[in-house]
Design an enzyme around this catalytic site. Structure first.
Site, PDB file in Angstrom:
ATOM      1  N   PHE A   1      89.386 -54.091  30.735  1.00 29.48           N
ATOM      2  CA  PHE A   1      90.380 -54.675  31.652  1.00 29.48           C
ATOM      3  C   PHE A   1      89.993 -54.435  33.112  1.00 29.48           C
ATOM      4  O   PHE A   1      89.211 -53.265  33.397  1.00 29.48           O
ATOM      5  CB  PHE A   1      91.799 -53.713  31.168  1.00 29.48           C
TER       6      PHE A   1
ATOM      7  N   HIS B   1      82.852 -51.256  49.731  1.00 30.16           N
ATOM      8  CA  HIS B   1      83.692 -52.416  49.847  1.00 30.16           C
ATOM      9  C   HIS B   1      84.451 -52.321  48.363  1.00 30.16           C
ATOM     10  O   HIS B   1      83.582 -52.475  47.409  1.00 30.16           O
ATOM     11  CB  HIS B   1      82.937 -53.557  50.197  1.00 30.16           C
ATOM     12  N   VAL B   2      85.637 -52.199  48.592  1.00 34.04           N
ATOM     13  CA  VAL B   2      86.493 -52.300  47.415  1.00 34.04           C
ATOM     14  C   VAL B   2      87.406 -53.551  47.062  1.00 34.04           C
ATOM     15  O   VAL B   2      87.998 -54.114  47.955  1.00 34.04           O
ATOM     16  CB  VAL B   2      87.649 -51.061  47.322  1.00 34.04           C
ATOM     17  N   LEU B   3      87.019 -54.320  45.995  1.00 33.44           N
ATOM     18  CA  LEU B   3      87.592 -55.754  45.599  1.00 33.44           C
ATOM     19  C   LEU B   3      89.109 -55.238  45.311  1.00 33.44           C
ATOM     20  O   LEU B   3      89.541 -54.547  44.773  1.00 33.44           O
ATOM     21  CB  LEU B   3      86.937 -56.267  44.440  1.00 33.44           C
TER      22      LEU B   3
ATOM     23  N   TRP C   1      85.318 -61.344  39.587  1.00 31.66           N
ATOM     24  CA  TRP C   1      83.899 -60.738  39.512  1.00 31.66           C
ATOM     25  C   TRP C   1      83.582 -60.585  38.137  1.00 31.66           C
ATOM     26  O   TRP C   1      82.495 -60.675  37.721  1.00 31.66           O
ATOM     27  CB  TRP C   1      84.168 -59.270  40.160  1.00 31.66           C
TER      28      TRP C   1
ATOM     29  N   ASP D   1      93.740 -47.023  29.017  1.00 28.85           N
ATOM     30  CA  ASP D   1      93.900 -48.372  29.089  1.00 28.85           C
ATOM     31  C   ASP D   1      95.432 -48.845  29.274  1.00 28.85           C
ATOM     32  O   ASP D   1      96.118 -48.125  28.774  1.00 28.85           O
ATOM     33  CB  ASP D   1      93.491 -48.944  27.909  1.00 28.85           C
TER      34      ASP D   1
END
Length: 530
Positions: free
Chosen positions: A133, A152-154, A162, A256
């Site tokens: 996930f 760098h945080v997406l 990604w 999760d």
């Protein structure tokens, strides 16, 4: 024979990239079943082993610095193998890896590692699923790493895309599945000889048209009657009885979002006194009555609402002879003792290849077998017997695919809980990396472990390349759209990925003549005079 992990990574990484990979795994241990048992049914025997891959680089002859880590869990059941990506994170120090081209090194590493595990864990006649996930978060494995300004945080959308692009190369290693409605003799022959695969993606609160935007670019060229990416949940490929209560149809992984929702809903189950007969709605929730409703309600959960998106991804890999139309229900019936799966040319799966289980001619025990027995004995694991009454065995632990170091489950958890602690700045990461490497070496009684490699791929690219002799493309003006602004980039599944720049997710296209786009002359209009 599957190549060594370091060799596989060296082949895909660009020339000149130097890294050290360390793969540690735990011995398989019995664990709670992934799927809740149906009323009156026993829980399915399940074994789990943990894998952790770290990637480090040399720092000015001062030592090693970890730049990336990825934790994966492998679950084995009699009829299914599940590779679950638990966590992945970067320390924000990838920029210290000097290389001339802007390359998504972390995505290449992630894709290759998952592909390696999938190849080494594929059992004859047993379906394999890669599951994860994608939920954007500042940090997962390395506390304090978000304080690093180079990390760098997406965002949510960028992270889901990604991971879809990371999984897609594994999908392309396998044949497309036959269309369920139209399965020809040729389709059956192909799938009897080669493995097939399909990827599934669900993003709660996004309809099927919105979900398509997360699919990798390669999905656009797939045949419409045989798509490789689907917006759905692979229920029939995962569970043997689709008519069971919804709580039994969804796997429960650690940490999760959907597992937490399942546990909350289980609070609605009617209580049953000892000696009383089962209530009419035994095993069924009061509020959520179907699997479709479960996924619909997921969009209202805190982790999937208020502008947040979470992507649930499954890559289903069918071994040779097992077709997409072969559901788990028919599979379970077909693999009863003495039977062969329907439409399959392979025998029912066993714990391991019989040829590997035979004793050597001189009756001397194999060294690897002795180590395996010792590790299993250390964890007090009693293996199920592989006899006529137990054709399918949930235990599977091939030597290929194990880590450079194999630890007991307790020692593995010790390293994960106490070593990967502080990764704020370069000096602290240097110390933390050394502590981690030394502690694992001590627990495994090894002087050194891990492998250093140098990339050798001179033409690395993760974007589709134009084929030789490609013709000019004539565009219909009605099909032209303005280019959307790029999404923010930077993190990873439960995961945070750090890249060197906003364009680091793509490779430069090798120099060659690009096809020319020509507009049809009939589509050109003259400007009206004013």
């Amino acid at each position: 024979m599957v190549s060594d992990l370091a060799d596989l990574l060296a082949k895909v990484l660009p020339t000149g990239v130097e890294i050290t990979v360390r793969h540690v795994s735990s011995t398989p241990t019995p664990c709670e079943a992934l799927f809740a048992a149906a009323p009156g049914q026993p829980s399915e025997p399940t074994f789990c082993e943990n894998h952790f891959l770290s990637v480090s680089i040399d720092s000015k002859d001062e030592g090693e610095i970890i730049i990336f880590g990825m934790e994966v869990m492998v679950y084995n059941m009699a009829h299914l193998t599940v590779i679950f990506v638990s966590k992945a994170d970067s320390t924000g120090l990838l920029h210290l890896l000097k290389f001339p081209r802007k390359v998504s090194v972390l995505r290449l590493v992630s894709s290759t590692f998952l592909s390696y595990l999938a190849k080494t864990r594929q059992r004859p006649g047993v379906r394999l699923v890669v599951s994860l996930f994608a939920r954007a978060q500042n940090q997962y494995l390395f506390p304090g790493s978000i304080e690093n300004p180079e990390k760098h945080v997406l965002d949510d959308r960028g992270l889901i895309k990604w991971w879809c692009r990371a999984v897609d190369p594994i999908l392309r290693e396998h044949e497309p599945e036959s269309a369920v409605q139209e399965t020809t003799t040729m389709d059956q022959a192909v799938e009897a000889a080669k493995a097939s695969a399909t990827a599934y993606l669900i993003v709660p609160s996004c309809d099927r048209f919105e979900t398509r935007n997360f699919f990798p670019p390669t999905a656009k060229s797939d045949a419409q009657d045989r798509p490789r990416w689907l917006n759905s949940y692979p229920l029939k490929q995962l569970y043997h009885d689709p008519s069971a209560p919804p709580r039994c149809l969804v796997p429960r992984f650690p940490d999760d979002p959907k597992t937490r929702f399942l546990l909350d809903l289980d609070g609605e189950l009617p209580e049953q006194e000892k000696g009383q007969s089962a209530p009419p709605n035994d095993g069924r929730w009061r509020s959520v009555r179907s699997l479709d409703q479960f996924w619909e309600m997921m969009s209202f959960r805190q982790e999937c609402s208020a502008g947040r998106l979470v992507g649930f991804l499954w890559l289903v890999i069918n071994p040779p002879g097992l077709m997409n139309s072969t559901s788990m229900e028919s599979r379970a019936r077909a693999t009863e003792p003495g039977q062969v799966p329907s439409g399959s040319d392979v025998p029912a799966a066993t714990t391991e290849d019989k040829s590997q289980a035979e004793p050597s001619k001189n009756n001397e025990p194999d060294a690897s077998t002795s180590v395996t027995d010792a590790k299993l004995a250390e964890n007090s694991i009693e293996l199920p017997r592989d006899d006529a009454s137990n054709d399918l065995n949930p235990f599977d632990w091939p030597e290929a695919g194990r880590g450079h170091v194999v630890l007991s489950e307790a020692d593995y958890k010790k390293t994960m809980d106490s070593v990967l602690d502080h990764f704020y700045d370069e000096k602290e990461v240097l110390a933390s990396t050394k502590i981690y490497v030394d502690q694992v070496a001590s627990l495994a009684d090894e002087l050194t472990w891990g492998k250093k490699l140098i990339g050798s791929n001179t033409a690395s690219s993760d974007v589709p390349q134009p084929t030789e002799g490609s013709t000019n493309n004539i565009l219909d003006l009605g099909l032209m759209r303005k280019r959307k602004k790029s999404e923010g980039e930077g993190s990873n599944p439960a995961v945070n990925i750090q890249e060197t720049s906003r364009s680091s997710d793509t490779f430069p296209v090798p120099s060659q003549s690009a096809p020319v786009n020509v507009l049809n002359a009939t589509l050109v209009r003259k400007k009206k005079k004013t």
